[in-house]
Write an enzyme that holds these catalytic residues in place. Sequence first.
Site, PDB file in Angstrom:
ATOM      1  N   GLY A  70      -0.141   5.539  -4.635  1.00  0.00           N
ATOM      2  CA  GLY A  70      -0.521   6.614  -4.621  1.00  0.00           C
ATOM      3  C   GLY A  70       0.582   7.713  -4.033  1.00  0.00           C
ATOM      4  CG  HIS A  93       0.584   2.400  -9.022  1.00  0.00           C
ATOM      5  ND1 HIS A  93       0.122   1.585  -8.530  1.00  0.00           N
ATOM      6  CD2 HIS A  93      -0.330   2.729  -9.725  1.00  0.00           C
ATOM      7  CE1 HIS A  93      -1.613   2.219  -8.016  1.00  0.00           C
ATOM      8  NE2 HIS A  93      -1.265   2.556  -8.389  1.00  0.00           N
ATOM      9  NE  ARG A 140      -3.270   7.221  -8.029  1.00  0.00           N
ATOM     10  CZ  ARG A 140      -3.808   6.594  -6.461  1.00  0.00           C
ATOM     11  NH1 ARG A 140      -3.202   7.116  -5.720  1.00  0.00           N
ATOM     12  NH2 ARG A 140      -3.456   5.396  -6.289  1.00  0.00           N
ATOM     13  CG  LEU A 153       8.638 -17.585  -2.747  1.00  0.00           C
ATOM     14  CD1 LEU A 153       8.249 -17.507  -0.694  1.00  0.00           C
ATOM     15  CD2 LEU A 153       9.266 -16.209  -2.614  1.00  0.00           C
ATOM     16  CG  ASP A 191      -1.906   1.098   0.488  1.00  0.00           C
ATOM     17  OD1 ASP A 191      -2.406   1.227  -0.243  1.00  0.00           O
ATOM     18  OD2 ASP A 191      -2.515   1.424   1.979  1.00  0.00           O
ATOM     19  N   GLY A 192       0.001   2.314  -0.434  1.00  0.00           N
ATOM     20  CA  GLY A 192       0.878   2.998  -0.774  1.00  0.00           C
ATOM     21  C   GLY A 192       1.366   4.362  -2.482  1.00  0.00           C
ATOM     22  CD  GLU A 247     -13.232  -4.997  -2.504  1.00  0.00           C
ATOM     23  OE1 GLU A 247     -12.076  -5.736  -2.815  1.00  0.00           O
ATOM     24  OE2 GLU A 247     -14.400  -6.033  -2.877  1.00  0.00           O
ATOM     25  NE  ARG A 295      -3.525  -1.504   4.317  1.00  0.00           N
ATOM     26  CZ  ARG A 295      -4.263  -1.414   3.560  1.00  0.00           C
ATOM     27  NH1 ARG A 295      -5.439  -2.205   4.348  1.00  0.00           N
ATOM     28  NH2 ARG A 295      -4.878  -1.371   2.458  1.00  0.00           N
TER      29      ARG A 295
HETATM   30  C1  FPP Z   1      -1.282  -0.268  -3.786  1.00  0.00           C
HETATM   31  O1  FPP Z   1      -1.115   1.281  -4.005  1.00  0.00           O
HETATM   32  C2  FPP Z   1      -0.873  -0.323  -4.111  1.00  0.00           C
HETATM   33  C3  FPP Z   1      -2.224  -1.238  -5.397  1.00  0.00           C
HETATM   34  C4  FPP Z   1      -3.710  -0.854  -5.545  1.00  0.00           C
HETATM   35  C5  FPP Z   1      -1.233  -2.051  -6.205  1.00  0.00           C
HETATM   36  C6  FPP Z   1       0.141  -3.169  -6.065  1.00  0.00           C
HETATM   37  C7  FPP Z   1       0.361  -3.273  -7.671  1.00  0.00           C
HETATM   38  C8  FPP Z   1       1.750  -3.173  -7.078  1.00  0.00           C
HETATM   39  C9  FPP Z   1       2.426  -2.675  -6.728  1.00  0.00           C
HETATM   40  C10 FPP Z   1       1.962  -3.257  -9.114  1.00  0.00           C
HETATM   41  C11 FPP Z   1       1.840  -4.062 -10.117  1.00  0.00           C
HETATM   42  C12 FPP Z   1       1.548  -5.657  -9.184  1.00  0.00           C
HETATM   43  C13 FPP Z   1       1.685  -6.180  -9.862  1.00  0.00           C
HETATM   44  C14 FPP Z   1       1.927  -7.599  -9.646  1.00  0.00           C
HETATM   45  C15 FPP Z   1       2.909  -6.405 -10.976  1.00  0.00           C
HETATM   46  P1  FPP Z   1      -2.527   2.317  -3.825  1.00  0.00           P
HETATM   47  O2  FPP Z   1      -2.805   3.088  -5.168  1.00  0.00           O
HETATM   48  O3  FPP Z   1      -3.264   2.410  -3.123  1.00  0.00           O
HETATM   49  O4  FPP Z   1      -1.794   3.984  -2.465  1.00  0.00           O
HETATM   50  P2  FPP Z   1      -2.223   4.465  -2.433  1.00  0.00           P
HETATM   51  O5  FPP Z   1      -2.948   4.502  -1.383  1.00  0.00           O
HETATM   52  O6  FPP Z   1      -1.532   5.503  -1.711  1.00  0.00           O
HETATM   53  O7  FPP Z   1      -2.900   5.722  -3.202  1.00  0.00           O
END
Ligand code: FPP
Length: 255
Positions: A29, A43, A39, A137, A26-27, A73, A194
Site C-alpha cells: 500500500g 498488491h 493500493r 522447494l 509488507d508495504g 486480521e 519482513r
Molecule cells: C502487505 O501490504 C501485504 C498484504 C496484506 C498482502 C500481500 C499480498 C500480496 C503480495 C499479493 C497477493 C498474494 C498472493 C499469494 C497472490 P500492505 O497492504 O499491508 O501495505 P501497507 O502496510 O503499506 O499498507
Amino acid sequence: MSMREGAATQAKAPACVPVHVGVIMDGNGRWATARNLPRFEGHRRGVEALRRCVRAAREIGIRYLTIYSFSSENWSRPAQEISELMGLLKRFVRHDLAELHANNVRVRIIGERLSLAREISNLLEEAENLTKGNNGLTLVIAFNYGARQEIAAAAARIAAQVAAGELTPEDVTVERIGANLLTAGIPDPDLIVRTSGEQRLSNFLLWQAAYAEFVFLPIYWPEFDEAALLGAIEEFARRDRRFGGVTARAGSARS
Ligand code: FPP
C-alpha cells in the site's frame, strides 16, 4: 534442473543457506501511495515480487519458503481491498500453478479454510493435490492465517484428547503441540524477512519462530528481488545462532 540453471545456482548460492525462510510481504500500500497509484497496484506489483522471490528461493536452494499473504486480521480491511486480494490469489494460483508444478515446487497452505469462499478453498486444495508428490522447494502459503488462532486450535484439539482420556496432561509436550500445528512436518523457520521497515511479527509463525533470525529490510515489498533475498541471507549467515547454548554454531542447518 537444466545445466544453465545448475551453473547459475552454483554461482549465486551463498555459503550458508537457511533451510526455511518466512517472508512477511509488507508495504504494498505504501509503495503505491508514494507513487500516487491505487493500493491495488501495489498488491499487483507485490505478486510480481512474489514470483521473483519464489524463483530466487529455488535457485538459491532454500527448501521451504513460507509467505504471509493474507492474515486473519486482514478481514478488517475495506471490502473492496479484500475482494482484490482474493482475486489476486485466484489469479496467482490459476496462472502460476502449472509453472510451479513444472519446477517441482510443492505447494502447502496454512490457515483457516472453512470461512473462505468455496471457489478459493477448492483452488487451494487443487494446488496442494497437484503438487503433493513434488520434492523441490516447498512453498507454504499462509492464507487466512493467524498464529494465535493456530496455537489455540492445537490446544483445543489436545485438550479434547485429554478430556476423552486418550492423553494425560503430562502428554502435552512441546513436540505434541508442534505436531498439532498447521506446519506439522515442516522444520521451524531459520530466517524471517519482513519488508517495509516495520519490525514485528504480526501474528506470523509465533510458535515456530522461537529461534528464527529476523532481518528487516528498508524496502517495500513490490521492490523485493533476488538481491534483497541474497542480502538477507548474507546477514543471516553473519549471525551467531546459539539456540540457548553457549557454543557458536553455523548460521544454518546447511552451511
Ligand atoms: C502487505 O501490504 C501485504 C498484504 C496484506 C498482502 C500481500 C499480498 C500480496 C503480495 C499479493 C497477493 C498474494 C498472493 C499469494 C497472490 P500492505 O497492504 O499491508 O501495505 P501497507 O502496510 O503499506 O499498507
